[in-house]
Design an enzyme around this catalytic site. Structure first.
Site, short mmCIF file in Angstrom:
data_model
loop_
_atom_site.label_atom_id
_atom_site.label_comp_id
_atom_site.label_asym_id
_atom_site.label_seq_id
_atom_site.Cartn_x
_atom_site.Cartn_y
_atom_site.Cartn_z
CG PHE A 22 -2.18 0.69 1.12
CD1 PHE A 22 -3.35 -0.03 1.00
CD2 PHE A 22 -2.25 2.07 1.12
CE1 PHE A 22 -4.58 0.62 0.88
CE2 PHE A 22 -3.46 2.72 0.98
CZ PHE A 22 -4.63 2.00 0.87
CB ALA A 56 0.40 -0.12 7.75
CG PHE A 57 -4.59 -4.15 9.87
CD1 PHE A 57 -4.98 -3.40 10.97
CD2 PHE A 57 -5.04 -5.46 9.77
CE1 PHE A 57 -5.81 -3.94 11.95
CE2 PHE A 57 -5.86 -6.01 10.72
CZ PHE A 57 -6.25 -5.25 11.83
CD GLU A 58 -3.06 -6.64 6.01
OE1 GLU A 58 -2.60 -5.61 5.51
OE2 GLU A 58 -4.25 -6.77 6.31
CB VAL A 81 -0.93 4.84 7.86
CG1 VAL A 81 -2.45 4.81 7.93
CG2 VAL A 81 -0.36 3.44 8.12
CB ILE A 82 -1.40 8.83 3.53
CG1 ILE A 82 0.09 8.45 3.33
CG2 ILE A 82 -1.63 10.29 3.16
CD1 ILE A 82 0.56 8.47 1.89
CB THR A 86 -7.32 5.34 5.09
OG1 THR A 86 -8.14 4.44 5.85
CG2 THR A 86 -6.27 5.93 5.99
CG HIS A 88 -9.86 2.05 7.94
ND1 HIS A 88 -10.28 2.22 6.64
CD2 HIS A 88 -9.00 1.00 7.90
CE1 HIS A 88 -9.70 1.32 5.87
NE2 HIS A 88 -8.90 0.57 6.62
NE ARG A 127 6.77 13.29 8.81
CZ ARG A 127 6.35 14.52 8.50
NH1 ARG A 127 6.23 14.88 7.24
NH2 ARG A 127 6.06 15.39 9.45
N1 INI Z 1 -2.69 0.48 4.55
C1 INI Z 1 -1.57 1.22 4.56
O1 INI Z 1 -0.47 0.67 4.69
N2 INI Z 1 -1.65 2.57 4.41
C2 INI Z 1 -2.84 3.21 4.25
O2 INI Z 1 -2.84 4.47 4.13
C3 INI Z 1 -4.02 2.43 4.21
N3 INI Z 1 -5.29 3.05 3.95
O3 INI Z 1 -5.32 4.15 3.42
O4 INI Z 1 -6.33 2.43 4.20
C4 INI Z 1 -3.91 1.04 4.38
N4 INI Z 1 -5.03 0.25 4.39
C5 INI Z 1 -4.97 -1.16 4.23
C6 INI Z 1 -4.75 -1.89 5.52
O5 INI Z 1 -3.42 -1.74 5.98
C7 INI Z 1 -5.01 -3.39 5.34
O6 INI Z 1 -4.15 -3.88 4.34
C8 INI Z 1 -6.45 -3.69 4.93
O7 INI Z 1 -7.36 -3.10 5.84
C9 INI Z 1 -6.70 -5.22 4.90
O8 INI Z 1 -6.52 -5.78 6.20
#
Ligand code: INI
Length: 153
Positions: A22, A56-58, A81-82, A86, A88, A127
């Site tokens: 992402f 980033a969530f993973e 994560v911007i 998003t 969320h 950054r």
């Molecule tokens: N993941 C990111 O790494 N950066 C983001 O800005 C972002 N946004 O914008 O939603 C993002 N979402 C995906 C998230 O990390 C998961 O991959 C997804 O929710 C599936 O679990």
């Protein structure tokens, strides 16, 4: 007083890197900064293992698994994560940061946080190798230092 501190020599260190796909335009720069930093501090690129995850969530799950495997001295986490991108933002940003801290504490290995959390793409670019430095390099240098700190404990 006895003091313990880590030097910034990466010679012989083995590092895992977990990076999100992402926002890869930004994250690619963080990976480049981390690799460059590792090599400039005496590390060998063959001792870097890069794993891509969707977002980033993973990152924490893979970071924890890598840290617990014993194959790496430390794990460097890179992502972006911007807020503008998003609804969320807070959830993704908080969970990834919390998960990285947990991965480090559970594994007993340094797991460093190079995940940008910014309000805009412009701030992320700043950054990722422009006017505010490169947070991928910052996360790598912290990992290098922490590996050496841990050896001294
Ligand atoms: N993941 C990111 O790494 N950066 C983001 O800005 C972002 N946004 O914008 O939603 C993002 N979402 C995906 C998230 O990390 C998961 O991959 C997804 O929710 C599936 O679990």
């Amino acid at each position: 007083m006895k003091k313990i501190e880590g030097n910034l020599t990466a010679q012989g260190q083995k590092m895992g890197i977990v990076a999100s796909r992402f926002n890869d335009f930004i994250v690619d720069r963080l990976i480049g900064g981390a690799e460059d930093c590792f090599v400039r501090h005496g590390g060998n690129t063959d001792d870097l293992t890069l794993v891509y995850v969707p977002g980033a969530f993973e990152i924490p799950l893979v970071a924890q698994q890598m840290a617990e495997s014993g194959k790496y001295d430390a794990v460097v986490c890179l992502g972006a994560v911007i807020r503008g991108a998003t609804p969320h933002f807070d959830m993704v940003a908080n969970e990834s940061a919390k998960g990285i801290a947990t991965a480090s504490l559970k594994s007993g290995r340094p797991v460093t946080n190079g995940i940008l959390t910014t309000d805009s793409i412009e701030q992320a670019i700043e950054r990722a190798g422009t006017k505010a430095g490169n947070k991928g390099a910052d996360a790598m240098i912290s990992a290098i230092e922490m590996v050496n700190v841990m050896k001294g404990l």
